[in-house]
Design a protein around this motif. Structure first.
Motif, short mmCIF file in Angstrom:
data_model
loop_
_atom_site.label_atom_id
_atom_site.label_comp_id
_atom_site.label_asym_id
_atom_site.label_seq_id
_atom_site.Cartn_x
_atom_site.Cartn_y
_atom_site.Cartn_z
N TYR A 80 0.96 -1.14 0.06
CA TYR A 80 -0.31 0.11 -0.60
C TYR A 80 0.78 2.12 -0.25
N GLN A 121 0.72 5.21 0.98
CA GLN A 121 -0.15 6.27 1.98
C GLN A 121 0.62 7.30 1.86
N GLY A 157 -2.03 12.11 5.33
CA GLY A 157 -3.16 12.86 5.80
C GLY A 157 -4.04 11.99 5.09
N LYS A 158 -3.95 11.09 4.98
CA LYS A 158 -4.59 10.56 3.80
C LYS A 158 -5.11 8.86 3.93
N GLY A 159 -5.77 7.83 3.68
CA GLY A 159 -5.34 6.76 3.53
C GLY A 159 -4.41 5.49 2.64
N PRO A 160 -5.07 4.55 2.91
CA PRO A 160 -3.84 4.15 2.18
C PRO A 160 -5.19 3.57 0.73
N PHE A 206 3.68 0.90 2.85
CA PHE A 206 3.31 -0.26 4.10
C PHE A 206 2.68 -1.61 3.27
N LYS A 222 -8.20 -9.81 7.37
CA LYS A 222 -7.61 -9.17 8.45
C LYS A 222 -6.11 -9.03 8.46
N TYR A 223 -5.31 -7.89 8.15
CA TYR A 223 -4.58 -7.84 7.66
C TYR A 223 -3.71 -7.09 8.78
N PHE A 280 -0.42 -5.33 9.42
CA PHE A 280 1.03 -4.50 8.63
C PHE A 280 1.73 -3.91 9.44
N GLY A 281 2.69 -3.95 7.81
CA GLY A 281 4.43 -3.00 8.39
C GLY A 281 4.39 -1.87 8.69
N THR A 282 5.48 -1.86 9.50
CA THR A 282 5.95 -0.39 10.13
C THR A 282 5.70 0.33 8.48
#
Lengths: 113, 114
Positions: A36, A38, A41-44, A89, A100-101, A103-105
């Motif tokens: 993903y 990102q 201020g926005k979604g992935p 990400f 259900k994912y 997510f990495g850092t």
């Protein structure tokens, strides 16, 4: 517990060069992976995905490589552009049959003009 | 592509008040939606899975009485942060799954509790 991590928190790349963003995952049961992007201020945003029965998948300017032996995932961006600047990400799905994912850092990609 | 809309995109509230965030799938039906929380410069942390017509499933460590989730229709899930405190300030993101199983994310809602 299971985790997905990234090797580099920040990656600076010259415009026009190729970028490689890496990700390590720890759950060998994960059968599906997504990258993903990102922006601030926005979604992935979905970039590209790959299933565990593949080791490579190509999209437009992007390629995802999966090495299950060492549990490593990478995202390659060709001819990096200023618009590619964002946080990237990787996400894994170790819970087969669910969405259900984990997510990495995240890695921040900075494209230098 | 499919669009998921969140509202409000930004909200500031006083400590002790409750805040409701909406997540809508605009052009598809979503039997399952997910709520995430994201701290600055951190990754997304799954809070709960919202199922249409049934109770939400919360992840370990997430207080269900604090974060109320309602999925009353196939296009709308709401997250209510009850009795908000400054530590609840965060970026809340929802995602929705379409019938093909593809996941689409909303633009996020930034909550600031004073």
């Amino acid at each position: 517990g299971e985790s997905v991590g990234l090797h580099l928190p920040t990656l600076s790349v010259q415009e026009g060069d190729n970028s490689i963003i890496n990700c390590a995952y720890s759950n060998s049961a994960s059968d599906y992976f997504i990258w993903y992007k990102q922006e601030s201020g926005k979604g992935p945003q979905f970039i590209i995905d790959i299933r565990s029965n593949m080791d490579k998948r190509q999209g437009q300017r992007v390629t995802v490589l999966l090495n299950k032996t060492v549990k490593h995932l990478s995202l390659q961006i060709a001819a990096t552009q200023p618009g590619d600047s964002a946080v990237y990400f990787c996400a894994e799905n170790p819970f087969s049959g669910t969405y259900k994912y984990i997510f990495g850092t995240g890695t921040r990609l900075k494209v230098l003009a | 592509g499919a669009v998921v809309s969140q509202h409000p995109s930004r909200v500031i509230c006083k400590s002790g008040t409750s805040v409701k965030i909406e997540c809508r799938s605009l052009d598809f039906q979503a039997t399952t939606m997910f709520w995430y929380r994201q701290f600055p410069k951190k990754s997304l942390m799954l809070m709960a899975t919202s199922n249409e017509g049934s109770k939400a499933t919360y992840e370990q460590g997430v207080e269900k009485d604090k974060f109320l989730i309602n999925h009353a229709s196939l296009t709308l899930s709401t997250l209510t942060v009850t009795s908000a405190h400054p530590e609840d300030s965060s970026f809340y993101i929802c995602s929705a799954r379409d019938l093909a199983g593809e996941l689409f994310f909303g633009e996020g809602s930034r909550l600031t509790v004073l």
